[in-house]
Scaffold this active site. Structure first.
Site, PDB file in Angstrom:
ATOM      1  N   TYR A  69     -24.327  30.186 -70.761  1.00 52.76           N
ATOM      2  CA  TYR A  69     -25.529  30.185 -69.917  1.00 52.76           C
ATOM      3  C   TYR A  69     -26.473  29.060 -70.308  1.00 52.76           C
ATOM      4  O   TYR A  69     -27.081  28.415 -69.449  1.00 52.76           O
ATOM      5  CB  TYR A  69     -26.252  31.538 -70.005  1.00 52.76           C
ATOM      6  CG  TYR A  69     -25.516  32.626 -69.261  1.00 52.76           C
ATOM      7  CD1 TYR A  69     -25.549  32.676 -67.864  1.00 52.76           C
ATOM      8  CD2 TYR A  69     -24.772  33.580 -69.930  1.00 52.76           C
ATOM      9  CE1 TYR A  69     -24.858  33.658 -67.171  1.00 52.76           C
ATOM     10  CE2 TYR A  69     -24.078  34.569 -69.243  1.00 52.76           C
ATOM     11  CZ  TYR A  69     -24.125  34.598 -67.868  1.00 52.76           C
ATOM     12  OH  TYR A  69     -23.441  35.567 -67.181  1.00 52.76           O
ATOM     13  N   ARG A  83     -28.286  49.158 -61.759  1.00 53.98           N
ATOM     14  CA  ARG A  83     -28.628  49.153 -60.331  1.00 53.98           C
ATOM     15  C   ARG A  83     -27.959  50.196 -59.465  1.00 53.98           C
ATOM     16  O   ARG A  83     -28.357  50.388 -58.330  1.00 53.98           O
ATOM     17  CB  ARG A  83     -28.320  47.768 -59.757  1.00 53.98           C
ATOM     18  CG  ARG A  83     -29.253  46.719 -60.290  1.00 53.98           C
ATOM     19  CD  ARG A  83     -28.815  45.361 -59.880  1.00 53.98           C
ATOM     20  NE  ARG A  83     -27.474  45.108 -60.381  1.00 53.98           N
ATOM     21  CZ  ARG A  83     -26.772  44.031 -60.115  1.00 53.98           C
ATOM     22  NH1 ARG A  83     -27.256  43.117 -59.325  1.00 53.98           N
ATOM     23  NH2 ARG A  83     -25.577  43.870 -60.622  1.00 53.98           N
ATOM     24  N   ARG A  99     -37.345  48.980 -60.724  1.00 53.38           N
ATOM     25  CA  ARG A  99     -37.136  47.557 -60.483  1.00 53.38           C
ATOM     26  C   ARG A  99     -38.123  47.036 -59.437  1.00 53.38           C
ATOM     27  O   ARG A  99     -38.575  45.889 -59.501  1.00 53.38           O
ATOM     28  CB  ARG A  99     -35.704  47.326 -59.995  1.00 53.38           C
ATOM     29  CG  ARG A  99     -35.379  45.859 -59.829  1.00 53.38           C
ATOM     30  CD  ARG A  99     -33.994  45.649 -59.328  1.00 53.38           C
ATOM     31  NE  ARG A  99     -33.808  46.272 -58.033  1.00 53.38           N
ATOM     32  CZ  ARG A  99     -32.735  46.109 -57.281  1.00 53.38           C
ATOM     33  NH1 ARG A  99     -31.750  45.350 -57.706  1.00 53.38           N
ATOM     34  NH2 ARG A  99     -32.624  46.686 -56.107  1.00 53.38           N
ATOM     35  N   ASP A 110     -31.234  42.679 -72.272  1.00 54.59           N
ATOM     36  CA  ASP A 110     -30.257  41.732 -71.747  1.00 54.59           C
ATOM     37  C   ASP A 110     -29.807  40.801 -72.857  1.00 54.59           C
ATOM     38  O   ASP A 110     -30.574  40.541 -73.792  1.00 54.59           O
ATOM     39  CB  ASP A 110     -30.835  40.914 -70.588  1.00 54.59           C
ATOM     40  CG  ASP A 110     -29.713  40.309 -69.744  1.00 54.59           C
ATOM     41  OD1 ASP A 110     -29.168  41.018 -68.891  1.00 54.59           O
ATOM     42  OD2 ASP A 110     -29.339  39.146 -69.994  1.00 54.59           O
ATOM     43  N   ARG A 135     -22.971  48.703 -68.783  1.00 49.08           N
ATOM     44  CA  ARG A 135     -24.027  48.527 -67.790  1.00 49.08           C
ATOM     45  C   ARG A 135     -24.401  49.852 -67.122  1.00 49.08           C
ATOM     46  O   ARG A 135     -24.789  49.871 -65.952  1.00 49.08           O
ATOM     47  CB  ARG A 135     -23.601  47.488 -66.731  1.00 49.08           C
ATOM     48  CG  ARG A 135     -23.164  46.154 -67.318  1.00 49.08           C
ATOM     49  CD  ARG A 135     -24.302  45.402 -67.986  1.00 49.08           C
ATOM     50  NE  ARG A 135     -25.258  44.870 -67.060  1.00 49.08           N
ATOM     51  CZ  ARG A 135     -25.202  43.660 -66.505  1.00 49.08           C
ATOM     52  NH1 ARG A 135     -24.238  42.842 -66.803  1.00 49.08           N
ATOM     53  NH2 ARG A 135     -26.120  43.257 -65.682  1.00 49.08           N
TER      54      ARG A 135
HETATM   55  O1  CP3 Z   1     -26.596  49.551 -69.305  1.00 47.71           O
HETATM   56  C1  CP3 Z   1     -26.437  48.556 -70.007  1.00 47.71           C
HETATM   57  O2  CP3 Z   1     -25.339  48.060 -70.209  1.00 47.71           O
HETATM   58  C2  CP3 Z   1     -27.622  47.989 -70.762  1.00 47.71           C
HETATM   59  C3  CP3 Z   1     -28.249  46.864 -70.236  1.00 47.71           C
HETATM   60  C4  CP3 Z   1     -27.561  45.514 -70.047  1.00 47.71           C
HETATM   61  C5  CP3 Z   1     -28.018  44.602 -69.069  1.00 47.71           C
HETATM   62  N1  CP3 Z   1     -27.356  43.428 -69.234  1.00 47.71           N
HETATM   63  C6  CP3 Z   1     -29.064  44.888 -68.070  1.00 47.71           C
HETATM   64  C7  CP3 Z   1     -29.114  44.080 -66.834  1.00 47.71           C
HETATM   65  C8  CP3 Z   1     -26.544  44.884 -70.757  1.00 47.71           C
HETATM   66  C9  CP3 Z   1     -25.684  45.412 -71.886  1.00 47.71           C
HETATM   67  C10 CP3 Z   1     -26.433  43.565 -70.244  1.00 47.71           C
HETATM   68  C11 CP3 Z   1     -25.493  42.572 -70.780  1.00 47.71           C
HETATM   69  C12 CP3 Z   1     -25.294  41.314 -70.058  1.00 47.71           C
HETATM   70  N2  CP3 Z   1     -26.215  40.569 -69.390  1.00 47.71           N
HETATM   71  C13 CP3 Z   1     -24.075  40.618 -70.039  1.00 47.71           C
HETATM   72  C14 CP3 Z   1     -22.813  41.046 -70.753  1.00 47.71           C
HETATM   73  C15 CP3 Z   1     -22.095  42.109 -70.006  1.00 47.71           C
HETATM   74  C16 CP3 Z   1     -21.401  41.662 -68.767  1.00 47.71           C
HETATM   75  O3  CP3 Z   1     -21.714  42.235 -67.708  1.00 47.71           O
HETATM   76  O4  CP3 Z   1     -20.569  40.753 -68.830  1.00 47.71           O
HETATM   77  C17 CP3 Z   1     -24.260  39.461 -69.279  1.00 47.71           C
HETATM   78  C18 CP3 Z   1     -23.212  38.398 -68.970  1.00 47.71           C
HETATM   79  C19 CP3 Z   1     -25.630  39.420 -68.892  1.00 47.71           C
HETATM   80  C20 CP3 Z   1     -26.337  38.372 -68.126  1.00 47.71           C
HETATM   81  C21 CP3 Z   1     -26.884  38.899 -66.855  1.00 47.71           C
HETATM   82  N3  CP3 Z   1     -27.973  39.729 -66.762  1.00 47.71           N
HETATM   83  C22 CP3 Z   1     -26.421  38.627 -65.544  1.00 47.71           C
HETATM   84  C23 CP3 Z   1     -25.235  37.760 -65.224  1.00 47.71           C
HETATM   85  C24 CP3 Z   1     -27.258  39.316 -64.666  1.00 47.71           C
HETATM   86  C25 CP3 Z   1     -27.287  39.254 -63.163  1.00 47.71           C
HETATM   87  C26 CP3 Z   1     -26.122  39.868 -62.534  1.00 47.71           C
HETATM   88  C27 CP3 Z   1     -25.977  41.342 -62.812  1.00 47.71           C
HETATM   89  O5  CP3 Z   1     -24.957  41.695 -63.390  1.00 47.71           O
HETATM   90  O6  CP3 Z   1     -26.868  42.093 -62.459  1.00 47.71           O
HETATM   91  C28 CP3 Z   1     -28.185  40.052 -65.451  1.00 47.71           C
HETATM   92  C29 CP3 Z   1     -29.235  40.944 -64.934  1.00 47.71           C
HETATM   93  C30 CP3 Z   1     -29.200  42.344 -65.438  1.00 47.71           C
HETATM   94  N4  CP3 Z   1     -29.037  42.722 -66.742  1.00 47.71           N
HETATM   95  C31 CP3 Z   1     -29.425  43.492 -64.647  1.00 47.71           C
HETATM   96  C32 CP3 Z   1     -29.375  44.591 -65.536  1.00 47.71           C
HETATM   97  C33 CP3 Z   1     -29.595  46.038 -65.204  1.00 47.71           C
HETATM   98  C34 CP3 Z   1     -29.719  43.509 -63.154  1.00 47.71           C
HETATM   99  C35 CP3 Z   1     -31.061  42.962 -62.883  1.00 47.71           C
HETATM  100  C36 CP3 Z   1     -31.741  43.663 -61.758  1.00 47.71           C
HETATM  101  O7  CP3 Z   1     -31.283  43.555 -60.626  1.00 47.71           O
HETATM  102  O8  CP3 Z   1     -32.750  44.288 -62.023  1.00 47.71           O
END
Ligand code: CP3
Length: 344
Positions: A151, A29, A38, A74, A25
């Site tokens: 999910y 953020r 964002r 994502d 990640r």
């Molecule tokens: O930098 C990176 O890793 C690349 C981008 C990436 C995102 N999501 C962007 C994102 C990756 C690899 C993911 C994977 C992801 N998404 C997972 C597996 C990894 C893990 O953390 O367990 C999961 C379970 C998700 C599902 C998901 N997406 C959730 C639960 C959330 C909300 C909570 C959170 O962690 O922010 C997201 C949103 C998300 N995906 C954001 C980002 C940058 C934040 C959204 C925002 O606030 O703009």
């Protein structure tokens, strides 16, 4: 030719000067530059605009300077393409208005045409590759079938994913049908990503640790392994199962190139469970990045000592948290670059 191929060499198990480093990640953020974008576009719009996704992907490469980039996207773009509606709600996270709860719901789920539904991800890969200019490799990713299933059935995040687990135990046939559709889609999707130019792929099994070791085989590993088998001849595959230390042995016997480890499993135990020969990736507790910078550096050096510099990729044990100061993320990466095994 890649200018920095440490990450790919570590995946191949080669002896290298120092281990490579990236952070799960890392495009996200904790970066003010990310937050600025964002505020302009909603989450899935950012994923769908190749120039924006590429810009977010390279932000950490410029600022924090890890040895690999991971595409901004994502895991939930896959269920969206499968006819499952997914929204991202501010301060809530993923929100699926019509969760899958019956065999009839599973019938409605499709294995889509990837080009038509997820072509925008391939465009983002191509733009990103151009922007990266061969500085570092690009990682593509997907969620594991089980994690996507969690999910799809639960409809949102959860501490225990009881509804998802309940669906497996009360309607196993429908559950397996859905898991197989997700698996088939994921294989097609990752193959397209490889064709578009990613240098490696990571499968995130974020919720695998919710299952007992026996159920893990049945509802998660069996499907992940189909993906690994389908992709291994085309690219390097990393499997990260959060809380899945009990499966490291099976994972190590598969065609995966590397295995992710979270911080609840020691380096020694991870090496033991995985048989000592496969590349491991991890496992710094992301909260530890709130320590003072000199402490972070010391802890990173100790972690490398414990895993050993070879067959090792430095990473966090899960995604970086939004409240981590950028300087601390930088210190994590710098510590790896400064690592000197003869420092005593
Ligand atoms: O930098 C990176 O890793 C690349 C981008 C990436 C995102 N999501 C962007 C994102 C990756 C690899 C993911 C994977 C992801 N998404 C997972 C597996 C990894 C893990 O953390 O367990 C999961 C379970 C998700 C599902 C998901 N997406 C959730 C639960 C959330 C909300 C909570 C959170 O962690 O922010 C997201 C949103 C998300 N995906 C954001 C980002 C940058 C934040 C959204 C925002 O606030 O703009």
């Amino acid at each position: 030719m890649l200018k920095n191929d440490l990450f790919l060499r570590a995946l191949k198990g080669e002896t290298i000067e120092r281990p490579p480093v990236w952070m799960m990640r890392q495009a996200g953020r904790y970066l003010p530059e990310f937050r600025a974008l964002r505020d302009k576009y909603d989450f899935f719009t950012r994923c769908r605009m190749p120039e924006i996704a590429a810009e977010i992907t390279v932000q950490p490469i410029r600022i924090v300077k890890p040895d690999a980039a991971i595409l901004f996207s994502d895991i939930l773009v896959v269920p969206q393409a499968m006819n499952i509606e997914v929204e991202m709600k501010e301060n809530v996270g993923p929100w699926l208005p019509n969760p899958i709860r019956s065999a009839a719901d599973v019938e409605e789920v499709i294995v889509p045409n990837i080009e038509e539904t997820l072509g925008y991800v391939m465009d983002a890969v191509k733009v990103t590759k151009e922007m990266l200019n061969d500085e570092v490799p690009l990682i593509g990713f997907a969620g594991s079938p089980w994690t996507i299933f969690c999910y799809a059935v639960e409809g949102k995040g959860s501490k225990s994913f009881d509804k998802a687990k309940g669906f497996c135990f009360s309607q196993p046939e429908a559950a397996h049908a859905l898991l197989q559709k997700i698996t088939d889609t994921t294989i097609l999707y990752l193959k397209e990503k490889v064709k578009a130019g990613v240098n490696a792929v990571q499968i995130f099994d974020s919720w695998g640790g919710m299952l007992s070791p026996v159920d893990y085989q049945e509802f998660s590993w069996k499907y992940i392994n189909q993906i690994v088998e389908a992709l291994a001849d085309e690219t390097e595959v990393i499997v990260f199962g959060k809380g899945c230390w009990f499966a490291l042995g099976d994972m190590a016997r598969s065609k995966a190139s590397a295995l992710g480890v979270d911080w609840t499993c020691s380096a020694r135990n991870a090496r033991y469970l995985s048989g000592g020969n496969i590349t491991l990736q991890g496992n710094f507790d992301p909260s530890r990045l709130l320590s003072p910078i000199p402490t972070i550096k010391k802890m990173v050096h100790e972690m490398i000592d414990e895993f050993g510099k070879d067959k090792y990729i430095v990473n966090l044990g899960h995604g970086i948290l939004p409240n981590i100061p950028v300087d601390h993320a930088k210190a994590f990466v710098e510590a790896v670059k400064e690592y000197n095994p003869a420092r005593f």
